[in-house]
Scaffold this motif. Structure first.
Motif, PDB file in Angstrom:
ATOM      1  N   ALA A 102       0.844  -1.206   0.000  1.00 34.35           N
ATOM      2  CA  ALA A 102       0.000   0.000   0.000  1.00 34.35           C
ATOM      3  C   ALA A 102       0.879   1.256   0.000  1.00 34.35           C
ATOM      4  O   ALA A 102       0.625   2.206  -0.750  1.00 34.35           O
ATOM      5  CB  ALA A 102      -0.932   0.001   1.210  1.00 34.35           C
ATOM      6  N   GLU A 103       1.909   1.257   0.843  1.00 39.71           N
ATOM      7  CA  GLU A 103       2.791   2.432   0.900  1.00 39.71           C
ATOM      8  C   GLU A 103       3.500   2.636  -0.442  1.00 39.71           C
ATOM      9  O   GLU A 103       3.595   3.764  -0.938  1.00 39.71           O
ATOM     10  CB  GLU A 103       3.824   2.246   2.016  1.00 39.71           C
ATOM     11  CG  GLU A 103       4.779   3.416   2.139  1.00 39.71           C
ATOM     12  CD  GLU A 103       5.780   3.254   3.287  1.00 39.71           C
ATOM     13  OE1 GLU A 103       5.618   2.304   4.073  1.00 39.71           O
ATOM     14  OE2 GLU A 103       6.706   4.068   3.357  1.00 39.71           O
ATOM     15  N   GLN A 106       1.157   3.983  -3.032  1.00 34.19           N
ATOM     16  CA  GLN A 106       0.953   5.416  -2.776  1.00 34.19           C
ATOM     17  C   GLN A 106       2.077   6.228  -3.416  1.00 34.19           C
ATOM     18  O   GLN A 106       1.835   7.286  -4.010  1.00 34.19           O
ATOM     19  CB  GLN A 106       0.941   5.691  -1.266  1.00 34.19           C
ATOM     20  CG  GLN A 106      -0.295   5.197  -0.542  1.00 34.19           C
ATOM     21  CD  GLN A 106      -1.415   6.217  -0.564  1.00 34.19           C
ATOM     22  OE1 GLN A 106      -1.463   7.094  -1.420  1.00 34.19           O
ATOM     23  NE2 GLN A 106      -2.335   6.095   0.368  1.00 34.19           N
ATOM     24  N   LEU A 107       3.299   5.758  -3.287  1.00 39.71           N
ATOM     25  CA  LEU A 107       4.433   6.519  -3.827  1.00 39.71           C
ATOM     26  C   LEU A 107       4.430   6.524  -5.354  1.00 39.71           C
ATOM     27  O   LEU A 107       4.876   7.490  -5.976  1.00 39.71           O
ATOM     28  CB  LEU A 107       5.744   5.961  -3.274  1.00 39.71           C
ATOM     29  CG  LEU A 107       5.926   6.187  -1.760  1.00 39.71           C
ATOM     30  CD1 LEU A 107       7.180   5.504  -1.250  1.00 39.71           C
ATOM     31  CD2 LEU A 107       5.969   7.682  -1.434  1.00 39.71           C
ATOM     32  N   PHE A 109       1.866   6.895  -7.119  1.00 38.94           N
ATOM     33  CA  PHE A 109       0.905   7.931  -7.493  1.00 38.94           C
ATOM     34  C   PHE A 109       1.265   9.311  -6.913  1.00 38.94           C
ATOM     35  O   PHE A 109       0.436  10.219  -6.945  1.00 38.94           O
ATOM     36  CB  PHE A 109      -0.502   7.543  -7.032  1.00 38.94           C
ATOM     37  CG  PHE A 109      -1.088   6.377  -7.783  1.00 38.94           C
ATOM     38  CD1 PHE A 109      -1.365   6.477  -9.144  1.00 38.94           C
ATOM     39  CD2 PHE A 109      -1.363   5.181  -7.134  1.00 38.94           C
ATOM     40  CE1 PHE A 109      -1.905   5.409  -9.837  1.00 38.94           C
ATOM     41  CE2 PHE A 109      -1.912   4.106  -7.818  1.00 38.94           C
ATOM     42  CZ  PHE A 109      -2.177   4.218  -9.175  1.00 38.94           C
ATOM     43  N   SER A 110       2.464   9.449  -6.353  1.00 39.72           N
ATOM     44  CA  SER A 110       2.836  10.704  -5.692  1.00 39.72           C
ATOM     45  C   SER A 110       3.744  11.566  -6.558  1.00 39.72           C
ATOM     46  O   SER A 110       4.591  11.058  -7.289  1.00 39.72           O
ATOM     47  CB  SER A 110       3.560  10.404  -4.368  1.00 39.72           C
ATOM     48  OG  SER A 110       2.699   9.783  -3.457  1.00 39.72           O
ATOM     49  N   ASP A 111       3.564  12.878  -6.431  1.00 41.25           N
ATOM     50  CA  ASP A 111       4.478  13.851  -7.042  1.00 41.25           C
ATOM     51  C   ASP A 111       5.786  13.799  -6.261  1.00 41.25           C
ATOM     52  O   ASP A 111       5.810  14.127  -5.085  1.00 41.25           O
ATOM     53  CB  ASP A 111       3.834  15.248  -6.957  1.00 41.25           C
ATOM     54  CG  ASP A 111       4.784  16.356  -7.397  1.00 41.25           C
ATOM     55  OD1 ASP A 111       5.849  16.044  -7.971  1.00 41.25           O
ATOM     56  OD2 ASP A 111       4.449  17.534  -7.153  1.00 41.25           O
ATOM     57  N   ARG A 112       6.868  13.407  -6.898  1.00 45.41           N
ATOM     58  CA  ARG A 112       8.157  13.271  -6.197  1.00 45.41           C
ATOM     59  C   ARG A 112       9.098  14.420  -6.553  1.00 45.41           C
ATOM     60  O   ARG A 112      10.306  14.313  -6.313  1.00 45.41           O
ATOM     61  CB  ARG A 112       8.816  11.926  -6.540  1.00 45.41           C
ATOM     62  CG  ARG A 112       7.937  10.702  -6.315  1.00 45.41           C
ATOM     63  CD  ARG A 112       7.359  10.633  -4.901  1.00 45.41           C
ATOM     64  NE  ARG A 112       8.366  10.575  -3.869  1.00 45.41           N
ATOM     65  CZ  ARG A 112       8.949   9.463  -3.444  1.00 45.41           C
ATOM     66  NH1 ARG A 112       8.615   8.315  -3.976  1.00 45.41           N
ATOM     67  NH2 ARG A 112       9.855   9.490  -2.513  1.00 45.41           N
ATOM     68  N   THR A 113       8.591  15.507  -7.151  1.00 43.80           N
ATOM     69  CA  THR A 113       9.452  16.647  -7.466  1.00 43.80           C
ATOM     70  C   THR A 113       9.808  17.388  -6.180  1.00 43.80           C
ATOM     71  O   THR A 113       9.193  17.174  -5.125  1.00 43.80           O
ATOM     72  CB  THR A 113       8.757  17.616  -8.434  1.00 43.80           C
ATOM     73  OG1 THR A 113       7.561  18.112  -7.803  1.00 43.80           O
ATOM     74  CG2 THR A 113       8.410  16.942  -9.740  1.00 43.80           C
ATOM     75  N   VAL A 114      10.781  18.279  -6.273  1.00 45.75           N
ATOM     76  CA  VAL A 114      11.246  19.051  -5.110  1.00 45.75           C
ATOM     77  C   VAL A 114      10.924  20.531  -5.338  1.00 45.75           C
ATOM     78  O   VAL A 114      10.986  21.016  -6.470  1.00 45.75           O
ATOM     79  CB  VAL A 114      12.767  18.852  -4.923  1.00 45.75           C
ATOM     80  CG1 VAL A 114      13.275  19.708  -3.793  1.00 45.75           C
ATOM     81  CG2 VAL A 114      13.074  17.377  -4.678  1.00 45.75           C
ATOM     82  N   GLY A 115      10.572  21.236  -4.265  1.00 48.39           N
ATOM     83  CA  GLY A 115      10.322  22.672  -4.364  1.00 48.39           C
ATOM     84  C   GLY A 115       8.865  22.986  -4.659  1.00 48.39           C
ATOM     85  O   GLY A 115       8.094  22.108  -5.070  1.00 48.39           O
ATOM     86  N   PRO A 116       8.471  24.274  -4.449  1.00 43.42           N
ATOM     87  CA  PRO A 116       7.074  24.657  -4.656  1.00 43.42           C
ATOM     88  C   PRO A 116       6.600  24.409  -6.088  1.00 43.42           C
ATOM     89  O   PRO A 116       7.379  24.522  -7.030  1.00 43.42           O
ATOM     90  CB  PRO A 116       7.064  26.156  -4.329  1.00 43.42           C
ATOM     91  CG  PRO A 116       8.280  26.399  -3.518  1.00 43.42           C
ATOM     92  CD  PRO A 116       9.293  25.403  -3.983  1.00 43.42           C
ATOM     93  N   ASN A 117       5.321  24.091  -6.227  1.00 43.94           N
ATOM     94  CA  ASN A 117       4.715  23.928  -7.551  1.00 43.94           C
ATOM     95  C   ASN A 117       4.233  25.279  -8.059  1.00 43.94           C
ATOM     96  O   ASN A 117       3.934  26.182  -7.264  1.00 43.94           O
ATOM     97  CB  ASN A 117       3.518  22.969  -7.469  1.00 43.94           C
ATOM     98  CG  ASN A 117       3.960  21.569  -7.131  1.00 43.94           C
ATOM     99  OD1 ASN A 117       5.109  21.200  -7.340  1.00 43.94           O
ATOM    100  ND2 ASN A 117       3.038  20.774  -6.621  1.00 43.94           N
ATOM    101  N   PRO A 118       4.080  25.449  -9.372  1.00 40.74           N
ATOM    102  CA  PRO A 118       3.474  26.682  -9.899  1.00 40.74           C
ATOM    103  C   PRO A 118       1.998  26.735  -9.502  1.00 40.74           C
ATOM    104  O   PRO A 118       1.384  25.686  -9.301  1.00 40.74           O
ATOM    105  CB  PRO A 118       3.656  26.551 -11.406  1.00 40.74           C
ATOM    106  CG  PRO A 118       3.808  25.085 -11.643  1.00 40.74           C
ATOM    107  CD  PRO A 118       4.457  24.503 -10.429  1.00 40.74           C
ATOM    108  N   ALA A 120      -1.971  26.798  -9.733  1.00 47.58           N
ATOM    109  CA  ALA A 120      -2.892  26.139 -10.659  1.00 47.58           C
ATOM    110  C   ALA A 120      -3.470  27.176 -11.618  1.00 47.58           C
ATOM    111  O   ALA A 120      -3.697  28.325 -11.237  1.00 47.58           O
ATOM    112  CB  ALA A 120      -4.011  25.465  -9.876  1.00 47.58           C
TER     113      ALA A 120
END
Lengths: 121, 270
Positions: A102-103, A106-107, A109-118, A120
């Motif tokens: 399960a863990e 989950q990963l 399907f996860s956004d693994r980028t670093v830093g703030p997103n732009p 929406a």
């Protein structure tokens, strides 16, 4: 049976204030997890209880993929859409024979980028 | 069996839901400030919303024998509008002494943007300056892991924040350790669709233990239900766990976390 008092220890101390922090308690508890549940359902009983539900979820996903495939543009989408690629990667986790599925799903399907997103649009 | 729903959006629920909760044994709830399903046009809308949380819902809940407490903030989604957010934040300090306000929440991130992070940090500062408990909203779906990492990093780097006075909510299999290993409380939010189910919630409890963990239904304006709390407890009991351990999770743990506010009037049992 002789080990039962020791194996119940993590659950017991987890209720006492001022004792080890949760990370330590959890660490002990995870190491003894299989035995901690000695008085709970065993694997066969667990599968008996959940099998039909698991089977139903598997069939539902199969039907979902069939529905996409039947729709206009479906076959091309099945091999190109990034969401379905993630779904395939998640399905591979289910059959890889390793723990913590399960863990790990989950990963996938996860956004693994670093830093703030732009923001929406 | 008595329950506390530590995170429920009563403003979105009908009186039938209050009646259902009362029948099931829910004796108290806490309601964080959140997004209403649409972006509000001015700070005045939030002033009315805060009055609804502190005055109207406690009266509505009391009619069913349920104690109602709340949390105040600008939510993560509307925090994208920094100017509006700062106007809303200025409304909060005079209300923090209200006997029904447990702290600042649910603050956090939605899409992990720079503006959301700015307003999150300003609300953490507000909570620290006023010595308030903090209730954290973590993002949903693909943004959850990254958002939870950013949130826990910010909190850990602020020496004024005691982790035991912060609850990181909406944890799942891949984020619970981020919260608990740093000493924060963790929350599991149970939904009928798309998020954590009662079965997965009990799996998480069995895997990571029940200490410093709260379970809630969220019950907002989307597809959700107060029955998720009681269904999770039934799943827990059906697997052979005892009622005493269930009481720790579904009653005593919320009392312990909220009790730190000095306003929560319900004591842990047993």
């Amino acid at each position: 049976v002789a080990e039962a008092p020791v194996l119940r220890f993590p659950a017991f101390i987890s209720k006492k204030p001022g004792l080890p922090p949760p990370a330590i308690v959890d660490s002990i508890r995870r190491r003894t997890l299989l035995c901690y549940n000695y008085h709970m359902l065993n694997a066969s009983q667990t599968l008996d209880r959940y099998y039909l539900e698991m089977r139903g979820k598997c069939l539902a996903l199969a039907a979902d993929l069939d529905r996409v495939a039947r729709a206009d543009g479906g076959p091309a989408m099945l091999v190109s859409d990034p969401r379905l690629k993630k779904l395939n990667a998640a399905l591979a986790v289910l059959t890889d024979g390793k723990a913590d599925k399960a863990e790990r799903v989950q990963l996938v399907f996860s956004d693994r980028t670093v830093g703030p997103n732009p923001p929406a649009q | 069996m008595k329950y506390i729903d530590p995170h429920i959006h009563c403003v979105s629920r009908t009186t039938d839901d209050y009646r259902y909760m009362a029948r099931c044994g829910v004796v108290a709830v806490s309601e964080p400030a959140f997004w209403a399903g649409f972006d509000r046009s001015s700070a005045a809308s939030f002033a009315d919303y805060f009055r609804q949380l502190t005055e109207v819902e406690p009266r509505r809940a009391a009619a069913y024998g349920i104690e109602h407490y709340c949390w105040l903030c600008i939510n993560a989604k509307e925090a994208e509008n920094v100017a509006l957010s700062r106007e809303v934040i200025r409304l909060i300090p005079p209300l923090l002494d209200h006997p029904r306000v447990l702290g600042v929440g649910e603050i956090g991130l939605n899409k992990n943007t720079r503006n959301e992070i700015t307003i999150f940090e300003e609300q953490v500062d507000l909570a620290a300056k006023h010595n308030q408990l903090i209730l954290i909203h973590t993002p949903h779906l693909e943004d959850k892991h990254k958002g939870t990492s950013i949130i826990t990093s910010i909190l850990k780097n602020d020496s004024r924040i005691q982790p035991s006075r912060v609850l990181i909510d909406h944890c799942e299999e891949h984020t619970l350790k981020l919260a608990r290993d740093a000493g924060f409380w963790a929350g599991l939010t149970i939904y009928p669709v798309t998020k954590v189910t009662p079965q997965r919630a009990v799996d998480i409890i069995e895997t990571y233990g029940s200490q410093m963990l709260c379970v809630n239904s969220a019950s907002d304006w989307g597809e959700s239900s107060p029955s998720m709390l009681t269904d999770t407890c039934l799943e827990f009991l059906a697997r052979g766990h005892g009622e005493a351990e269930a009481m720790e999770i579904f009653f005593n743990n919320p009392c312990r976390f909220f009790g730190q506010s000095g306003k929560w009037r319900i004591e842990p049992k047993g």
